[in-house]
Design a protein around this motif. Structure first.
Motif, PDB file in Angstrom:
ATOM      1  N   GLN A  38     -22.061  -9.343  -0.742  1.00 36.73           N
ATOM      2  CA  GLN A  38     -22.928  -8.442  -1.680  1.00 36.73           C
ATOM      3  C   GLN A  38     -22.601  -6.985  -1.565  1.00 36.73           C
ATOM      4  O   GLN A  38     -22.473  -6.118  -2.404  1.00 36.73           O
ATOM      5  CB  GLN A  38     -24.330  -8.618  -1.387  1.00 36.73           C
ATOM      6  N   ALA A  39     -22.451  -6.665  -0.184  1.00 30.70           N
ATOM      7  CA  ALA A  39     -22.148  -5.250   0.321  1.00 30.70           C
ATOM      8  C   ALA A  39     -20.741  -4.863  -0.225  1.00 30.70           C
ATOM      9  O   ALA A  39     -20.644  -3.548  -0.754  1.00 30.70           O
ATOM     10  CB  ALA A  39     -22.190  -5.087   1.583  1.00 30.70           C
ATOM     11  N   ASP A  40     -19.822  -5.331  -0.397  1.00 33.96           N
ATOM     12  CA  ASP A  40     -18.430  -5.374  -0.683  1.00 33.96           C
ATOM     13  C   ASP A  40     -17.855  -6.480  -1.491  1.00 33.96           C
ATOM     14  O   ASP A  40     -17.250  -7.394  -1.020  1.00 33.96           O
ATOM     15  CB  ASP A  40     -17.330  -5.027   0.640  1.00 33.96           C
ATOM     16  N   SER A  85     -30.142   2.327  10.915  1.00 35.96           N
ATOM     17  CA  SER A  85     -31.095   1.139  11.333  1.00 35.96           C
ATOM     18  C   SER A  85     -31.155   0.602  12.738  1.00 35.96           C
ATOM     19  O   SER A  85     -31.879  -0.171  12.987  1.00 35.96           O
ATOM     20  CB  SER A  85     -30.920   0.116  10.220  1.00 35.96           C
ATOM     21  N   ARG A  86     -29.978   1.276  13.474  1.00 35.29           N
ATOM     22  CA  ARG A  86     -30.140   0.818  14.912  1.00 35.29           C
ATOM     23  C   ARG A  86     -29.956  -0.670  15.257  1.00 35.29           C
ATOM     24  O   ARG A  86     -30.312  -1.582  16.064  1.00 35.29           O
ATOM     25  CB  ARG A  86     -31.156   1.260  15.709  1.00 35.29           C
ATOM     26  N   ALA A 106     -33.635 -14.966  13.961  1.00 33.69           N
ATOM     27  CA  ALA A 106     -33.788 -13.569  13.868  1.00 33.69           C
ATOM     28  C   ALA A 106     -33.866 -13.092  12.371  1.00 33.69           C
ATOM     29  O   ALA A 106     -33.396 -13.670  11.540  1.00 33.69           O
ATOM     30  CB  ALA A 106     -32.161 -13.145  14.557  1.00 33.69           C
ATOM     31  N   ASP A 107     -34.444 -12.117  12.304  1.00 36.54           N
ATOM     32  CA  ASP A 107     -34.635 -11.454  10.915  1.00 36.54           C
ATOM     33  C   ASP A 107     -33.402 -10.691  10.762  1.00 36.54           C
ATOM     34  O   ASP A 107     -32.991 -10.269  11.601  1.00 36.54           O
ATOM     35  CB  ASP A 107     -35.788 -10.553  10.879  1.00 36.54           C
ATOM     36  N   ILE A 108     -32.956 -10.859   9.499  1.00 32.17           N
ATOM     37  CA  ILE A 108     -31.546  -9.981   9.308  1.00 32.17           C
ATOM     38  C   ILE A 108     -32.101  -8.584   8.388  1.00 32.17           C
ATOM     39  O   ILE A 108     -32.876  -8.903   7.364  1.00 32.17           O
ATOM     40  CB  ILE A 108     -30.760 -10.709   8.306  1.00 32.17           C
ATOM     41  N   ASP A 109     -31.903  -7.381   8.940  1.00 32.81           N
ATOM     42  CA  ASP A 109     -31.963  -6.134   8.297  1.00 32.81           C
ATOM     43  C   ASP A 109     -30.801  -6.126   7.325  1.00 32.81           C
ATOM     44  O   ASP A 109     -29.849  -5.615   7.596  1.00 32.81           O
ATOM     45  CB  ASP A 109     -31.937  -5.112   9.044  1.00 32.81           C
ATOM     46  N   GLU A 110     -31.227  -6.732   6.038  1.00 35.82           N
ATOM     47  CA  GLU A 110     -30.379  -6.712   4.807  1.00 35.82           C
ATOM     48  C   GLU A 110     -29.753  -5.593   4.365  1.00 35.82           C
ATOM     49  O   GLU A 110     -28.352  -5.132   4.148  1.00 35.82           O
ATOM     50  CB  GLU A 110     -30.432  -7.783   3.747  1.00 35.82           C
ATOM     51  N   ALA A 111     -30.515  -4.548   4.156  1.00 35.47           N
ATOM     52  CA  ALA A 111     -30.157  -3.384   3.610  1.00 35.47           C
ATOM     53  C   ALA A 111     -29.445  -2.612   4.838  1.00 35.47           C
ATOM     54  O   ALA A 111     -28.299  -2.098   4.586  1.00 35.47           O
ATOM     55  CB  ALA A 111     -31.517  -2.518   3.368  1.00 35.47           C
ATOM     56  N   GLY A 112     -29.910  -2.801   6.051  1.00 34.42           N
ATOM     57  CA  GLY A 112     -29.025  -1.907   7.093  1.00 34.42           C
ATOM     58  C   GLY A 112     -27.864  -2.627   7.458  1.00 34.42           C
ATOM     59  O   GLY A 112     -26.790  -1.882   7.402  1.00 34.42           O
ATOM     60  N   LEU A 113     -27.693  -3.958   7.289  1.00 35.59           N
ATOM     61  CA  LEU A 113     -26.369  -4.577   7.476  1.00 35.59           C
ATOM     62  C   LEU A 113     -25.382  -4.271   6.433  1.00 35.59           C
ATOM     63  O   LEU A 113     -24.206  -3.868   6.546  1.00 35.59           O
ATOM     64  CB  LEU A 113     -26.614  -5.983   7.538  1.00 35.59           C
ATOM     65  N   LYS A 114     -25.865  -4.384   4.921  1.00 26.52           N
ATOM     66  CA  LYS A 114     -24.987  -3.771   3.827  1.00 26.52           C
ATOM     67  C   LYS A 114     -24.704  -2.432   4.183  1.00 26.52           C
ATOM     68  O   LYS A 114     -23.414  -2.191   3.646  1.00 26.52           O
ATOM     69  CB  LYS A 114     -25.800  -3.903   2.573  1.00 26.52           C
ATOM     70  N   ALA A 119     -20.125   1.310   5.078  1.00 29.44           N
ATOM     71  CA  ALA A 119     -19.823   2.384   6.108  1.00 29.44           C
ATOM     72  C   ALA A 119     -18.385   2.079   6.518  1.00 29.44           C
ATOM     73  O   ALA A 119     -17.532   2.988   6.628  1.00 29.44           O
ATOM     74  CB  ALA A 119     -20.716   2.718   7.031  1.00 29.44           C
ATOM     75  N   ALA A 120     -18.126   0.823   7.115  1.00 28.25           N
ATOM     76  CA  ALA A 120     -16.880   0.331   7.690  1.00 28.25           C
ATOM     77  C   ALA A 120     -15.745   0.450   6.394  1.00 28.25           C
ATOM     78  O   ALA A 120     -14.716   0.704   6.777  1.00 28.25           O
ATOM     79  CB  ALA A 120     -17.111  -1.176   8.026  1.00 28.25           C
TER      80      ALA A 120
END
Length: 130
Positions: A38-40, A85-86, A106-114, A119-120
């Motif tokens: 989704q991010a890329d 988002s650390r 674990a919850d996934i911080d979807e916005a932070g991960l994307k 950024a990568a």
């Protein structure tokens, strides 16, 4: 050679890994994989080191390793990425890589991960154009 690993695409091998895990780790890896796509949307899946899913775009973005108690996303150039988002919580001592360990439930911080994936990609793309 039909049916051998050599004839399967990296995406097929990753599908197989998710299925063979058959537990929360497969589900987590599948969710993380979907967020990376989704991010890329132009991300390329590869399969390295005899069984590690890798996501690339003008260079490596991250790997997806599965262990007994964690699913680990290791960002190849994580130390150079902004992480507001650390999310990075593993491999913090290195000069280059950074990782995120996801434990069962674990919850996934979807916005932070994307944001990290984007950024990568931006970092890889900027280096590829030089």
């Amino acid at each position: 050679m039909t049916g051998s690993q050599d004839s399967k695409s990296p995406s097929d091998l990753i599908d197989g890994r998710i299925k063979e895990l058959g537990d929360w780790r497969g589900e987590m890896l599948g969710r993380l994989r979907a967020l990376i796509h989704q991010a890329d949307p132009d991300v390329v899946e590869t399969w390295k080191w005899r069984g590690v899913p890798v996501w690339e775009h003008d260079g490596m973005i991250c790997t997806g390793e599965t262990y007994k108690s964690v699913v680990k996303l290791t960002f190849a150039k994580g130390a150079a990425l902004p992480d507001p988002s650390r999310l990075f919580n593993s491999s913090l001592e290195g000069n280059t890589r950074r990782a995120i360990d996801f434990q069962q439930g674990a919850d996934i911080d979807e916005a932070g991960l994307k944001a990290l994936v984007r950024a990568a990609v931006a970092l890889n793309t900027s280096k590829a154009k030089r």
